[in-house]
Design a protein around this motif. Structure first.
Motif: not given
Length: 122
Positions: A15-17, A31-33, A70-73, A76-78
């Motif tokens: 889902a996050l590509g 792209p979404l990471i 995940l998106l709240a990180l 680099d942490q993601r």
């Protein structure tokens, strides 16, 4: 057999590509990471660009929570979190690599890129 949690991770990574460049030890990117959009912006773009995927995600509150977390990180942490997951689940990493190279996988990556490119409009 791959644990259900790993399959959930596979769904989230897809889902996050998620794409991995080179060997399994390479730093994950996608792209979404690497987006600077919020979860709400990603969700709105997903509704426009991929309504079927948006509907499937809406039915999975656990996946939504994982993606929000995940998106709240910071980016680099993601990357590190995804890399750690992939390192612990090489079967999932292998499935993602195989899927990525299919026409369907390429279509999904293009859709995720469109979402990443337009999410700031929401």
């Amino acid at each position: 057999m791959i644990p259900c949690r790993a399959i959930g991770g596979f769904a989230i990574a897809t889902a996050l590509g998620l794409v991995t460049a080179g060997p399994a030890s390479a730093q994950p990117a996608g792209p979404l990471i690497e987006t600077t959009c919020s979860y709400a912006q990603i969700e709105a773009a997903l509704q426009v660009e991929a309504p079927e995927a948006s509907g499937r995600l809406a039915e999975r509150p656990n996946a939504q929570a994982k993606i929000q977390e995940l998106l709240a990180l910071p980016i680099d942490q993601r990357r590190q979190r995804v890399k750690s997951f992939m390192d612990r689940n090489p079967d999932v990493a292998s499935m993602i690599a195989q899927k990525r190279n299919t026409p369907e996988g390429q279509d999904k990556l293009m859709t995720m890129q469109r979402i990443a490119d337009t999410c700031h409009n929401y």
